[in-house]
Design a protein around this motif. Sequence first.
Motif, mmCIF file in Angstrom:
data_model
loop_
_atom_site.group_PDB
_atom_site.id
_atom_site.type_symbol
_atom_site.label_atom_id
_atom_site.label_comp_id
_atom_site.label_asym_id
_atom_site.label_seq_id
_atom_site.Cartn_x
_atom_site.Cartn_y
_atom_site.Cartn_z
ATOM 1 N N GLY A 36 0.810 -1.222 0.000
ATOM 2 C CA GLY A 36 0.000 0.000 0.000
ATOM 3 C C GLY A 36 0.841 1.268 0.000
ATOM 4 O O GLY A 36 0.328 2.357 -0.265
ATOM 5 N N LYS A 71 -4.661 6.283 5.976
ATOM 6 C CA LYS A 71 -4.187 4.887 5.949
ATOM 7 C C LYS A 71 -2.763 4.901 6.534
ATOM 8 O O LYS A 71 -1.751 4.755 5.821
ATOM 9 C CB LYS A 71 -4.256 4.265 4.545
ATOM 10 C CG LYS A 71 -3.777 5.081 3.385
ATOM 11 C CD LYS A 71 -3.672 4.280 2.071
ATOM 12 C CE LYS A 71 -2.379 3.532 1.926
ATOM 13 N NZ LYS A 71 -2.178 2.861 0.643
ATOM 14 N N HIS A 73 -0.880 3.029 8.120
ATOM 15 C CA HIS A 73 0.092 1.939 7.973
ATOM 16 C C HIS A 73 1.017 2.162 6.779
ATOM 17 O O HIS A 73 2.021 1.476 6.642
ATOM 18 C CB HIS A 73 -0.636 0.588 7.840
ATOM 19 C CG HIS A 73 -1.588 0.528 6.692
ATOM 20 N ND1 HIS A 73 -2.842 1.094 6.739
ATOM 21 C CD2 HIS A 73 -1.465 0.011 5.454
ATOM 22 C CE1 HIS A 73 -3.455 0.898 5.585
ATOM 23 N NE2 HIS A 73 -2.637 0.249 4.787
ATOM 24 N N GLY A 120 -3.081 5.600 12.171
ATOM 25 C CA GLY A 120 -2.723 4.186 12.277
ATOM 26 C C GLY A 120 -3.958 3.359 12.553
ATOM 27 O O GLY A 120 -4.169 2.314 11.958
ATOM 28 N N SER A 121 -4.795 3.886 13.470
ATOM 29 C CA SER A 121 -6.075 3.258 13.676
ATOM 30 C C SER A 121 -6.977 3.758 12.552
ATOM 31 O O SER A 121 -7.295 4.955 12.470
ATOM 32 C CB SER A 121 -6.617 3.662 15.054
ATOM 33 O OG SER A 121 -7.817 2.989 15.281
ATOM 34 N N LEU A 122 -7.346 2.844 11.674
ATOM 35 C CA LEU A 122 -8.053 3.254 10.452
ATOM 36 C C LEU A 122 -9.393 3.912 10.767
ATOM 37 O O LEU A 122 -10.029 3.603 11.779
ATOM 38 C CB LEU A 122 -8.266 2.032 9.549
ATOM 39 C CG LEU A 122 -6.974 1.398 9.020
ATOM 40 C CD1 LEU A 122 -7.262 0.037 8.383
ATOM 41 C CD2 LEU A 122 -6.302 2.313 8.002
ATOM 42 N N GLY A 150 -7.378 4.658 2.572
ATOM 43 C CA GLY A 150 -7.323 3.397 1.846
ATOM 44 C C GLY A 150 -8.732 2.975 1.474
ATOM 45 O O GLY A 150 -9.700 3.416 2.107
ATOM 46 N N ASP A 151 -8.844 2.096 0.472
ATOM 47 C CA ASP A 151 -10.206 1.660 0.120
ATOM 48 C C ASP A 151 -10.752 0.693 1.171
ATOM 49 O O ASP A 151 -11.879 0.823 1.632
ATOM 50 C CB ASP A 151 -10.298 1.105 -1.320
ATOM 51 C CG ASP A 151 -9.266 0.042 -1.664
ATOM 52 O OD1 ASP A 151 -8.472 -0.360 -0.784
ATOM 53 O OD2 ASP A 151 -9.261 -0.396 -2.836
ATOM 54 N N GLY A 152 -9.914 -0.238 1.632
ATOM 55 C CA GLY A 152 -10.341 -1.130 2.710
ATOM 56 C C GLY A 152 -10.743 -0.330 3.936
ATOM 57 O O GLY A 152 -11.673 -0.688 4.659
ATOM 58 N N GLU A 156 -14.769 1.310 7.468
ATOM 59 C CA GLU A 156 -14.980 1.905 8.798
ATOM 60 C C GLU A 156 -16.151 2.896 8.753
ATOM 61 O O GLU A 156 -16.164 3.813 7.920
ATOM 62 C CB GLU A 156 -13.722 2.663 9.246
ATOM 63 C CG GLU A 156 -12.515 1.768 9.462
ATOM 64 C CD GLU A 156 -12.565 1.010 10.781
ATOM 65 O OE1 GLU A 156 -13.470 1.262 11.592
ATOM 66 O OE2 GLU A 156 -11.678 0.160 10.991
ATOM 67 N N ASP A 179 -7.127 5.798 -2.118
ATOM 68 C CA ASP A 179 -6.214 4.919 -2.856
ATOM 69 C C ASP A 179 -6.972 3.616 -3.143
ATOM 70 O O ASP A 179 -7.010 2.709 -2.315
ATOM 71 C CB ASP A 179 -4.974 4.673 -1.984
ATOM 72 C CG ASP A 179 -3.964 3.758 -2.662
ATOM 73 O OD1 ASP A 179 -4.257 3.264 -3.763
ATOM 74 O OD2 ASP A 179 -2.893 3.539 -2.066
ATOM 75 N N ASN A 181 -6.881 0.632 -4.457
ATOM 76 C CA ASN A 181 -6.021 -0.429 -5.020
ATOM 77 C C ASN A 181 -6.694 -1.806 -5.006
ATOM 78 O O ASN A 181 -6.066 -2.801 -5.351
ATOM 79 C CB ASN A 181 -4.651 -0.450 -4.317
ATOM 80 C CG ASN A 181 -4.761 -0.728 -2.821
ATOM 81 O OD1 ASN A 181 -5.695 -1.383 -2.369
ATOM 82 N ND2 ASN A 181 -3.800 -0.232 -2.056
ATOM 83 N N ILE A 185 -6.186 -5.935 3.848
ATOM 84 C CA ILE A 185 -5.126 -6.685 4.546
ATOM 85 C C ILE A 185 -5.116 -8.169 4.151
ATOM 86 O O ILE A 185 -4.069 -8.785 4.042
ATOM 87 C CB ILE A 185 -5.279 -6.525 6.086
ATOM 88 C CG1 ILE A 185 -4.043 -6.985 6.833
ATOM 89 C CG2 ILE A 185 -6.503 -7.233 6.617
ATOM 90 C CD1 ILE A 185 -4.049 -6.601 8.320
ATOM 91 N N LYS A 243 -1.874 -2.175 -6.027
ATOM 92 C CA LYS A 243 -1.076 -2.410 -4.824
ATOM 93 C C LYS A 243 0.270 -3.023 -5.240
ATOM 94 O O LYS A 243 0.333 -3.868 -6.144
ATOM 95 C CB LYS A 243 -1.833 -3.356 -3.882
ATOM 96 C CG LYS A 243 -1.409 -3.223 -2.431
ATOM 97 C CD LYS A 243 -2.526 -3.628 -1.496
ATOM 98 C CE LYS A 243 -2.036 -3.706 -0.060
ATOM 99 N NZ LYS A 243 -3.108 -3.910 0.904
ATOM 100 N N HIS A 257 0.762 -7.087 1.309
ATOM 101 C CA HIS A 257 0.219 -5.999 2.141
ATOM 102 C C HIS A 257 1.310 -5.588 3.134
ATOM 103 O O HIS A 257 1.624 -4.409 3.292
ATOM 104 C CB HIS A 257 -1.022 -6.479 2.891
ATOM 105 C CG HIS A 257 -1.531 -5.464 3.875
ATOM 106 N ND1 HIS A 257 -2.215 -4.339 3.494
ATOM 107 C CD2 HIS A 257 -1.418 -5.405 5.239
ATOM 108 C CE1 HIS A 257 -2.505 -3.617 4.572
ATOM 109 N NE2 HIS A 257 -2.024 -4.230 5.629
#
Length: 279
Positions: A36, A71, A73, A120-122, A150-152, A156, A179, A181, A185, A243, A257
């Motif tokens: 990512g 995102k 991470h 960090g905490s999405l 992030g898309d994932g 949330e 993003d 991608n 995870i 990604k 990932h």
Amino acid sequence: MAVSEQEIKELEEIAKNTRKDIVNVTVWAGGAHIGGALSMVEILVILYYKYLNVDPANPDKPDRDRFILSKGHGGVGYASVLARKGFFDFDLLKTFNQFKSPFGMHLDANKVKGVDVSTGSLGHGLPMAVGLSLGARLRKESWKIYCLLGDGECNEGTVWEAAMAARQFNVTNMITIVDRNQLMIDGRTEEIMGLEPFADKWKAFGFIVKEVDGHSFKELAEAIDFAGNQDEAPVVIIANTKKGRGVAYMEDNVKWHYGSMNSTLAEQARESIDKMYAA
Ligand SMILES: Cc1ncc(C[n+]2csc(CCOP(=O)(O)OP(=O)(O)O)c2C)c(N)n1
């Protein structure tokens, strides 16, 4: 502020070197969220080299634009961009994520120059971006707030609560970028928790949506220019990316990932990056 052919050449060179920096930092750290980080390189590079009003020599200047890496991470990519831009000595990255290093895997705004918000905490970046945007408006400040998700991460609920607030308060000094991608995870976004019709969802929340190739500086610049001059409604840029972009064995491969590389894999990664740019 369209991007010229010459600028694109220069940005491509920076992006190539940034990808290699990310590989190096991942090796030094013993592992990182490299997939990512590689997917968002063009987004970060065009923001830091063309759009953001920031000064590496004066990282806290009050009228700077704010950037939030929601995102979080992707810290290995973010730190690499900040280092190359001159916010701190590049060699400091040799300590990335090690004991007593200023750099954790997720960057800490109290420890790393140039970072405005710890993440960090999405799911928390967009809510904070909305708050910063409203604060700037209240104080009649002209700086802008850029937020990369992030898309994932869009699984949330807080992302959508922030989106509702952004529309409610017509937050147009904030530029949201996703993003896209297609991977998170542990699998494809559409298999784990489908986002589609993704653009329609943002539209339903009152956003103007621009969809672009997130590896094209030209398309990113057009969308950011559009978003920067928009006061009808908040804008989200859905940046379609890959990604692991640039390293053939990592591209669109969920195994990357988070990963670590021995010297052979790292060398293959650098060669792969050179090959992509040579083509
Ligand atoms: C609240 C929260 N839950 C879980 C995680 C663990 N986590 C780290 S990265 C990640 C996947 C994120 O996917 P995406 O936003 O698509 O990131 P990208 O593919 O761009 O790396 C998860 C679940 C986290 N950081 N925060």
